[in-house]
Design an enzyme around this catalytic site. Structure first.
Site, PDB file in Angstrom:
ATOM      1  N   GLU A 109      19.931   3.699  47.302  1.00  0.00           N
ATOM      2  CA  GLU A 109      19.994   4.971  46.587  1.00  0.00           C
ATOM      3  C   GLU A 109      18.774   4.957  45.674  1.00  0.00           C
ATOM      4  O   GLU A 109      18.852   4.543  44.521  1.00  0.00           O
ATOM      5  CB  GLU A 109      21.306   5.061  45.805  1.00  0.00           C
ATOM      6  CG  GLU A 109      21.723   6.465  45.489  1.00  0.00           C
ATOM      7  CD  GLU A 109      21.108   7.008  44.211  1.00  0.00           C
ATOM      8  OE1 GLU A 109      19.869   7.093  44.126  1.00  0.00           O
ATOM      9  OE2 GLU A 109      21.895   7.353  43.322  1.00  0.00           O
ATOM     10  N   GLU A 142      10.640   8.131  43.398  1.00  0.00           N
ATOM     11  CA  GLU A 142      10.913   6.787  42.873  1.00  0.00           C
ATOM     12  C   GLU A 142      10.449   5.705  43.827  1.00  0.00           C
ATOM     13  O   GLU A 142      10.811   4.545  43.677  1.00  0.00           O
ATOM     14  CB  GLU A 142      12.413   6.640  42.563  1.00  0.00           C
ATOM     15  CG  GLU A 142      12.750   7.219  41.198  1.00  0.00           C
ATOM     16  CD  GLU A 142      14.239   7.291  40.901  1.00  0.00           C
ATOM     17  OE1 GLU A 142      15.030   6.603  41.584  1.00  0.00           O
ATOM     18  OE2 GLU A 142      14.596   8.054  39.993  1.00  0.00           O
TER      19      GLU A 142
HETATM   20  N1  SAH Z   1      22.665   1.561  43.778  1.00  0.00           N
HETATM   21  C1  SAH Z   1      23.115   1.976  42.454  1.00  0.00           C
HETATM   22  C2  SAH Z   1      21.983   2.257  41.506  1.00  0.00           C
HETATM   23  C3  SAH Z   1      20.964   3.263  41.988  1.00  0.00           C
HETATM   24  S1  SAH Z   1      19.671   3.547  40.833  1.00  0.00           S
HETATM   25  C4  SAH Z   1      24.026   3.148  42.596  1.00  0.00           C
HETATM   26  O1  SAH Z   1      23.959   3.822  43.618  1.00  0.00           O
HETATM   27  O2  SAH Z   1      24.822   3.439  41.701  1.00  0.00           O
HETATM   28  C5  SAH Z   1      18.301   2.792  41.600  1.00  0.00           C
HETATM   29  C6  SAH Z   1      18.070   1.356  41.172  1.00  0.00           C
HETATM   30  O3  SAH Z   1      17.141   0.796  42.052  1.00  0.00           O
HETATM   31  C7  SAH Z   1      17.502   1.177  39.799  1.00  0.00           C
HETATM   32  O4  SAH Z   1      18.317   0.272  39.098  1.00  0.00           O
HETATM   33  C8  SAH Z   1      16.091   0.586  40.020  1.00  0.00           C
HETATM   34  O5  SAH Z   1      15.747  -0.357  39.020  1.00  0.00           O
HETATM   35  C9  SAH Z   1      16.244  -0.082  41.364  1.00  0.00           C
HETATM   36  N2  SAH Z   1      15.075  -0.163  42.259  1.00  0.00           N
HETATM   37  C10 SAH Z   1      14.290   0.854  42.676  1.00  0.00           C
HETATM   38  N3  SAH Z   1      13.420   0.449  43.614  1.00  0.00           N
HETATM   39  C11 SAH Z   1      13.640  -0.870  43.818  1.00  0.00           C
HETATM   40  C12 SAH Z   1      13.066  -1.828  44.681  1.00  0.00           C
HETATM   41  N4  SAH Z   1      12.111  -1.509  45.557  1.00  0.00           N
HETATM   42  N5  SAH Z   1      13.538  -3.098  44.602  1.00  0.00           N
HETATM   43  C13 SAH Z   1      14.522  -3.426  43.755  1.00  0.00           C
HETATM   44  N6  SAH Z   1      15.127  -2.541  42.925  1.00  0.00           N
HETATM   45  C14 SAH Z   1      14.699  -1.265  42.958  1.00  0.00           C
END
Ligand code: SAH
EC number: 2.1.1.321
Length: 683
Positions: A144, A153
């Site tokens: 996500e 993002e």
């Molecule tokens: N999966 C959770 C949070 C989603 S928010 C949910 O659905 O509730 C997205 C998260 O991904 C954030 O905490 C951000 O720090 C992390 N993130 C984004 N890109 C990333 C990457 N390439 N590798 C590791 N973490 C990542």
């Protein structure tokens, strides 16, 4: 470790060195994060859960072990869903350390410690192999990583890498695919966020029109996405020119390419008009069949009445570089270009086939006129607000005399031009380079003098040894985040005191801070604890947010554009502090205490605060509440300003008010030394 960080104080203008705790940044990040909003997004959570169950089942039906890779696990939510759905093992990757730590705790607490491995790394650093972070490649990819623009993002490069190195060929992906939709519209309201409309001034010697430099007319603006709660835009504020069409889609179960590319669709306008804006949103299909769909479609497109409010995903407004007239039924081509992180649009008439065959390569928008760097979108809207301009004109006419020597202190303001047309003898302004061009376009180069010095550094030679008889300001400063930051005008006024005549007129003469208790329809979710989410205990996250909110001794108000976030007033608006610009900033603090009666039943989620500027006797400009539109207390807010929202720490407490309307007491203090406003409320 202690870090010192230098900045100009937004209110006092003073250069100061702040001692920042090394934890300050991440506490800010967590306190202001969207995690709570995501956990409250029931529609999203339910659909992810359904999609994950279906993916695990498909893998199991093939007789394989279900190995999940969850990139950006956050609280660990999606991995816990996968483990509950029967996945054999999950690798939960999270780059943000405090979140990764929280995920470890949450996973343990929910009893998945042996099924989920949290890896505190960026996914591109994750290794696979017997000694690696992952034993083997995964066959289910869950993520996500989307923002309102879908790719902002970094979802594309992350997927590209994951397919190359972290997952098996033919893996299942949840979501399976994302689709971006567009609709062409004409909207004076939205267009006014990107172009300066001519300003009409009725002067003594006839009507004057302030125009923008030609570079502005066809400037593509800035590339940053304009994301808004489109559902708060009434249908009367735009005209639909095309059907909704699919612009592009991404299949996440196959290798993804992040390299820049473009997509083109043909549109047949359903109405003639001026194409100005591309509205856009996306949906995600959690499974290949498309049966589990989570959509950001706005109210006029969505058929279901089941509506999910969310703030972490909204809708996008893209401004075409120029407005293009289109005719009903006469086809046009719309091109979406994208790089790894952003999308932009271009419209072309479908004239010769040849002309259009050539692959259009459109450059990412770069502001050439500089106005888009000086004025952000709400600021454009504000400058185009004719009612607002009229108030300034009225006030200037009242105070200006033919021998007035006028100094304007505000960022990127049109007030000097108004003052000139309305008869000031001499006008001076502290301004940026763009204004040279702006004055030139209006033949005012030699009429208005630009002073390239901050007010604190003003000398009499800047003023050609003249004294200022009229000091004006909107006030507006680009460094202002909260409404009271524009009180910088008061500090600047104090700094230039020695250059003012003894009978100087200061416009605005004063400002007042207003406050009202409100119940939000939805905005409360972003700061409200979640407890459990789809049966998983996420209280650790709630505690973490609470801890970060309390990290600074006093809680802070936060800026929100309330036209996007409906609320109802529970109290009358109350004037709580006044600031007299005719005098200099006092040495002592300004403070007030009092109480407001709650007039309506409801949940007191917080207080909203805003400023009102009293330009001259009987003429004011309001940056907050425009009106309370009905007996239910629905509020209408100034659409070009952010208001300050102070969330009360406990909403539950106020539920008792459902039967018992009572009062809220407050204590508000403006520290004139630091320029900070602190407040305390008791229910
Ligand atoms: N999966 C959770 C949070 C989603 S928010 C949910 O659905 O509730 C997205 C998260 O991904 C954030 O905490 C951000 O720090 C992390 N993130 C984004 N890109 C990333 C990457 N390439 N590798 C590791 N973490 C990542």
């Amino acid at each position: 470790m202690k870090t010192f960080c230098g900045r100009a104080n937004p209110t006092t203008g003073a250069m100061e060195w702040l001692e920042e705790d090394e934890n300050y940044d991440y506490h800010q990040e967590i306190a202001r994060s969207r995690y709570a909003d995501m956990l409250h997004d029931k529609d999203r959570n339910v659909k992810y859960y359904q999609g994950i169950r279906a993916a695990v089942n498909r893998v199991k039906e093939r007789g394989e072990k279900a190995i999940v890779l969850d990139i950006g696990t956050g609280t660990g939510l999606l991995s816990m869903m996968a483990a509950s759905a029967g996945a054999d093992f999950c690798y939960a990757v999270e780059v943000f350390k405090p979140m990764a730590n929280a995920a470890v705790k949450i996973v343990e607490k929910n009893g998945f410690g042996d099924k989920i491995k949290v890896i505190n790394k960026h996914s591109t650093e994750v290794t696979v192999g017997p000694d690696g972070d992952m034993q083997c490649r995964a066959n289910i990819l869950v993520t996500e990583l989307f923002d309102t623009e879908l790719i902002g993002e970094g979802a594309l490069p992350t997927y590209e890498h994951a397919h190359k190195y972290l997952v098996q060929e033919g893996c299942e992906a949840v979501p399976h695919r994302a689709t971006v939709y567009v609709q062409l519209v004409e909207s004076k309201r939205m267009w006014s966020w990107n172009k300066l409309f001519p300003v009409h001034v009725e002067a003594e010697d006839g009507e004057k029109i302030i125009v923008s430099p030609s570079e502005m007319e066809d400037c593509p603006g800035v590339p940053s996405v304009c994301d808004i709660q489109l559902n708060q835009m009434p249908s009367s504020d735009f005209t639909i020119l095309s059907d909704v069409v699919t612009m592009f889609s991404v299949d996440f179960s196959k290798p993804v390419r992040s390299a820049s590319t473009s997509y083109r669709v043909q549109l047949e306008p359903v109405k003639s008009g001026k194409a100005q804006i591309v509205l856009s949103w996306w949906d995600i299909d959690m499974d290949p069949s498309g049966m589990i769909n989570c959509t950001m479609a706005p109210y006029w497109v969505k058929s279901t009445s089941a509506f999910q409010w969310r703030d972490h995903w909204m809708q996008c407004v893209y401004f075409l570089p120029n407005e293009e007239p289109v005719l009903q039924g006469e086809k046009v081509y719309l091109t979406a270009c994208r790089d790894e992180y952003s999308v932009w649009y271009k419209l072309q008439k479908a004239r010769g086939e040849e002309e259009n065959k050539a692959a259009v390569h459109v450059q990412s928008p770069v502001c050439r006129c500089q106005a888009h760097l000086l004025w952000n979108r709400p600021r454009f809207g504000q400058l185009n607000d004719q009612n607002r301009t009229r108030q300034y004109i009225k006030a200037l006419m009242k105070v200006l005399k033919t021998d007035s020597v006028c100094l304007c202190i505000s960022d990127g303001s049109l007030l000097p031009v108004l003052a000139h047309y309305l008869g000031a003898k001499q006008v001076q302004q502290y301004a940026t380079f763009f204004f040279f061009k702006f004055f030139k376009a209006n033949n005012l180069e030699d009429k208005i003098k630009i002073i390239e010095a901050r007010p604190e550094l003003l000398t009499s030679s800047h003023l050609e040894d003249k004294k200022i008889s009229v000091l004006v300001g909107e006030p507006f400063f680009t460094t202002s985040l909260l409404p009271w930051h524009n009180l910088y005008f008061w500090y600047a006024r104090t700094a230039v005191t020695s250059h003012l005549t003894s009978s100087v007129t200061v416009l605005p003469q004063s400002a007042s801070l207003h406050m009202m208790i409100v119940e939000f329809q939805d905005l409360w979710r972003i700061r409200s604890p979640c407890g459990t989410c789809e049966g998983f205990d996420v209280q650790t996250m709630d505690d973490m947010i609470k801890n970060s909110l309390n990290f600074r001794e006093s809680k802070e108000a936060e800026p929100h554009p309330l036209w996007e976030y409906p609320c109802k007033s529970l109290s009358d608006p109350q004037e709580v502090l006044t600031f007299d610009f005719r005098k200099t900033v006092p040495e002592y603090s300004l403070s007030t205490e009092g109480s407001v009666n709650l007039l309506r039943k409801g949940k007191s989620h917080g207080a909203v605060l805003w400023m009102e500027y009293h330009l001259a006797a009987g003429i004011s400009v309001n940056t907050g509440l425009m009106q309370i539109s009905n007996e239910k207390g629905n509020c209408e807010w100034n659409p070009h300003c952010k208001q300050a929202v102070y969330f009360f720490s406990s909403v539950i407490e106020s539920e008792t008010l459902l039967d018992l309307p009572s009062a809220v007491t407050y204590a508000i203090n403006f520290n004139t030394k630091t320029g900070e406003i602190t407040m305390d409320f008791k229910l």
